[in-house]
Design an enzyme around this catalytic site. Structure first.
Site, mmCIF file in Angstrom:
data_model
loop_
_atom_site.group_PDB
_atom_site.id
_atom_site.type_symbol
_atom_site.label_atom_id
_atom_site.label_comp_id
_atom_site.label_asym_id
_atom_site.label_seq_id
_atom_site.Cartn_x
_atom_site.Cartn_y
_atom_site.Cartn_z
ATOM 1 N N GLU B 192 0.806 -1.227 0.000
ATOM 2 C CA GLU B 192 0.000 0.000 0.000
ATOM 3 C C GLU B 192 0.838 1.275 0.000
ATOM 4 O O GLU B 192 0.540 2.220 -0.731
ATOM 5 C CB GLU B 192 -0.953 0.024 1.210
ATOM 6 C CG GLU B 192 -2.189 -0.835 1.057
ATOM 7 C CD GLU B 192 -1.955 -2.277 1.428
ATOM 8 O OE1 GLU B 192 -0.833 -2.610 1.878
ATOM 9 O OE2 GLU B 192 -2.886 -3.084 1.276
ATOM 10 N N HIS B 261 -9.909 -4.133 11.258
ATOM 11 C CA HIS B 261 -10.570 -4.066 9.949
ATOM 12 C C HIS B 261 -11.902 -3.322 10.003
ATOM 13 O O HIS B 261 -12.694 -3.441 9.078
ATOM 14 C CB HIS B 261 -10.813 -5.473 9.394
ATOM 15 C CG HIS B 261 -9.557 -6.171 8.954
ATOM 16 N ND1 HIS B 261 -8.616 -6.611 9.842
ATOM 17 C CD2 HIS B 261 -9.094 -6.478 7.729
ATOM 18 C CE1 HIS B 261 -7.622 -7.191 9.176
ATOM 19 N NE2 HIS B 261 -7.881 -7.113 7.900
#
Lengths: 352, 458
Positions: B192, B261
């Site tokens: 990322e 998450h």
């Protein structure tokens, strides 16, 4: 952009360029460089040095604030690299960026005025020493976060390939930046997608105050691309001709569509990490030894004389011209007004 | 006793799926671990294995049936010694596309009604350029927005993890690789920080990247490039270095995926000058805002919601339909209390408004859509009418979107407020895993109802 079939040229002969002793003490072969080119290198390196000395002076006078990282000692790296550049190529570097801007063709007045935070600066005074750009010159910063320029440069290379414009992006990073995770991330993508990217590691031996040996488990930084099948080469970064020769190898590799290349430039910065660094992590003797034995400008000057490309008088003339340019830049940087207060609110967003 | 095989939930957010194929026939012997059938969800096709031994007595849901709700009996397994007579009296196959949402105690505690709530009394959108609409899921709308913009502008490309060959981790990019090829639909490694920075560089280099984060949780790895490289460089360059880039992906809690998450980043990004931040609710929002985001010359954070991906809405079929960034939408008009929300919380707000209406309180539901810039005018105008406001968000309360809205109302609508602004937010804890605790964390319609009544002094 995927390249399904993996090629694998063996890493190019990564031979360490021999470290030079005293430049003049060694019989050198006639350089593969024309008179005009070598005189041009000399002039550009001298411009960077004089510019940086002036910046140091203005900093000391309080006219330049914040962080200011000087490039003195490393001039041969960017000058030699630029010798292999073409019009469509792009360049990106960290915050030790003044030399890169001058070599890109940016106006010393605009660079110096940015250092003083004035209206006439490249960023209208809003970027400062570490954040300057010129799309026109193909110079994409000037980035203040160590190693952030590496994925950015990889993205510029991605854009070159996407648009098939034949350009290469040359990304400069220091020996300190090489240990950032994002460098590995960028190397991986550059190799995976065979991007036209050259990574120039300017190994000046110290990441701020920490020597390479104290920061890196492996100090052969030109081999940091090995894990990604990126060829690497170690180069005497104090020798502008060695740098140019390496740049030609790397750019030919990139332009042939063979993907990225890593060049480790063994170089040295004479000044501290930034203006506020007393540089107590190294001895005075170490610095003066490099200055006396390996100075890139002295080396070029010696070459010029040895090959009778110019005489003392004509180099003195070059010195005067460069000094005049820098003086003019410094005057402009002091006379240019500060930005208008309204400028505070501009350039936050592009008006759609 | 015959054993029922139930339609399994194959992902935290799955509420229904297609019975793609039976791998066993009626009468076949099965043992634990045998693949019984293939189930296709919006994300993947997966095999369902038997957990019991016996004989496949009866198939209750035929191959090819779509919209089978989670926990629907799909087959019966007969234990040793049982025969088909044991099946008598057992429920017949349920109709496909069940309307009943799963119970709250099933795997997906936050559920989406199978049919989207029709926005009551919605004023026509000014950005609608065509009266004709098509029914689309949010997922389809996002895909179409990207495809249309990629056709429109050669410099637009999509990159991210699993966007190409896998067709998108959440199937948002389904079909785009076939349509545009690997040059423009770029599968990235799991990297990322690297690909966000690479995207920024590509934007500096004249392209218009759409960078997909599998979820915004993973964008924390990349936030330096989003803030320091993408959002600030225009300013630092005195206006030279525009960065036209979209960072998009699901934001906020999904279901049962716990603390790392499940997080709403709206207030993080809305804090930062140099960014635009949008968060769509409906499929029309999603399509219109994404097209605007891709065309925008600035970095845009596009916060989606996984739970909404499968929800259907009416979307204008005009290919030039866009939703301007910076404009909220009145989803439901009302004069008694203003409820602001964005993304999935708009659904909760609309449900709350229904309940409030039954008690005689008419709520005006404002779908913020854009979090930077805020459409302060629309909210202020609503509060001038209702004199009361409840802000709803999934994120944490401290320094949240609701905090900002409350401050804005102090500054711009102080004299119109008859009660302090109330905030309904996610609970100020990391997201727990346990189903019951998770339910206590995310704002529910009854929380909103309670807050609305409180500001109405009812």
């Amino acid at each position: 952009m995927a390249t399904p079939a993996r090629r694998k040229p063996k890493a190019a002969a990564a031979k360490a360029a021999p470290r030079r002793k005293k430049a003049a003490a060694k019989a050198k072969p006639k350089p593969q460089v024309s008179r005009d080119e070598l005189l041009g290198f000399y002039r550009e390196m001298l411009l960077i040095r004089r510019f940086e000395e002036k910046a140091g002076q203005l900093y000391g006078m309080g006219l330049i604030g914040g962080f200011c990282h000087l490039y003195i000692g490393q001039e041969a790296v960017v000058v030699g690299m630029q010798a292999a550049a073409r019009e469509q190529d792009t360049m990106v570097t960290s915050y030790r960026d003044h030399g890169h801007m001058l070599v890109s063709g940016m106006d010393p007045k605009g660079v110096m005025a940015e250092l003083t935070g004035r209206r006439g600066g490249y960023s209208k005074g809003k970027g400062g020493s570490m954040h300057m750009f010129s799309r026109e010159a193909g110079f994409f910063g000037g980035h203040g976060i160590v190693a952030a320029q590496v994925p950015i440069g990889t993205g510029l290379a991605f854009a070159h390939k996407y648009r098939q414009d034949g350009g290469i992006c040359v990304t400069y990073l220091g020996d300190g930046a090489i240990n950032q995770g994002q460098v590995s991330e960028a190397f991986n993508m550059a190799s995976l997608w065979q991007l036209p990217a050259i990574y120039v590691i300017e190994n000046n031996k110290y990441g701020m105050g920490t020597s390479v040996e104290r920061a890196s488990a492996t100090t052969d930084l030109h081999r940091r691309g090995d894990a990604f099948d990126i060829p690497g080469m170690q180069v005497d970064g104090m020798d502008v001709l060695a740098v140019k020769a390496a740049a030609e190898v790397a750019t030919a590799h990139c332009r042939a569509g063979k993907g990225p290349y890593v060049l480790e430039m063994k170089t040295y910065r004479y000044r501290g990490h930034s203006m506020s660094d007393p540089a107590k992590y190294r001895t005075k003797e170490e610095v003066s030894k490099v200055r006396q034995e390996s100075d890139p400008i002295d080396y070029a000057r010696d070459l010029i004389f040895e090959n009778k490309m110019a005489d003392e008088a004509s180099l003195k003339e070059t010195d005067r011209e460069v000094k005049a340019l820098v003086t003019e830049a410094a005057e402009f940087a002091q006379q240019s007004p500060e930005p208008e207060p309204e400028e505070l609110y501009t350039d936050v967003l592009v008006e759609a | 006793m015959p054993i029922q095989v139930l339609m399994p939930a194959l992902s935290p957010t799955m509420t229904e799926g297609k019975l793609a194929k039976w791998l066993k026939n009626e009468g076949d012997a099965v043992s634990a671990g045998d693949a019984l059938c293939e189930i296709e969800t919006d994300k993947a096709t997966m095999e369902v294995e038997a957990v019991d031994e016996g004989t496949l007595g009866k198939i209750l849901v035929a191959e090819g049936v779509e919209g089978v709700a989670v926990n629907t009996p799909i087959a019966v397994i007969l234990a040793e010694g049982e025969d088909a007579s044991a099946l008598q009296g057992m429920a017949a196959a349920p109709a496909p596309a069940q309307q009943a949402a799963p119970e709250a105690d099933t795997v997906a505690p936050v559920t989406v009604p199978a049919s989207a709530p029709t926005a009551p009394a919605t004023p026509p959108e000014e950005e609608t350029t065509s009266a004709n609409t098509v029914t689309q899921t949010v997922r389809e709308a996002l895909r179409d927005a990207m495809a249309e913009e990629m056709h429109r502008d050669e410099s637009v490309f999509l990159m991210g993890e699993e966007v190409g060959q896998y067709q998108g981790a959440y199937k948002i990019s389904q079909g785009l690789l076939d349509e545009f090829g690997a040059r423009r639909v770029v599968d990235t490694p799991i990297t990322e920080h690297g690909f966000a920075g690479l995207g920024v560089g590509a934007a500096f280099g004249g392209l218009r990247p759409i960078v997909e984060f599998m979820t915004f949780n993973f964008a924390m790895q990349a936030i330096d490039h989003i803030i320091n490289s993408a959002s600030k460089t225009l300013y630092m360059s005195g206006g030279q270095m525009g960065c036209p880039i979209v960072f998009r992906g699901p934001n906020g809690a999904a279901a049962r995926v716990a603390a790392q998450h499940s997080q709403c980043y709206a207030s993080w990004y809305a804090h930062c000058p140099g960014l635009k931040v949008v968060s769509p609710y409906s499929a029309a929002d999603a399509k219109g805002l994404l097209k605007s985001a891709i065309r925008d010359p600035n970095p845009v954070i596009f916060l989606e919601n996984e739970i909404l991906y499968g929800s259907s809405f009416e979307v204008p079929d005009d290919p030039d339909f866009t939703v301007p960034i910076g404009r909220a939408k009145i989803e439901r008009a009302g004069g008694d209390v203003t409820i602001t929300a964005f993304s999935l919380m708009v659904e909760a707000a609309l449900q709350a408004a229904e309940s409030l209406a039954a008690e005689g309180i008419e709520a005006e539901v404002v779908n913020l859509r854009s979090l930077r810039p805020f459409d302060t005018d629309t909210v202020v105008q609503s509060v001038q009418k209702t004199n009361r406001m409840v802000s709803v968000e999934e994120g944490w309360p401290a320094a949240g979107i609701g905090s900002e809205l409350a401050a804005q109302m102090m500054e711009h609508a102080f004299d119109h407020l008859d009660a302090p602004v109330a905030r309904v937010t996610g609970t100020d804890v990391p997201m727990p895993y346990a189903a019951n605790l998770e339910q206590l964390t995310i704002p529910r319609p009854d929380n909103i109802v309670a807050a609305a009544k409180a500001v109405c002094y009812r």
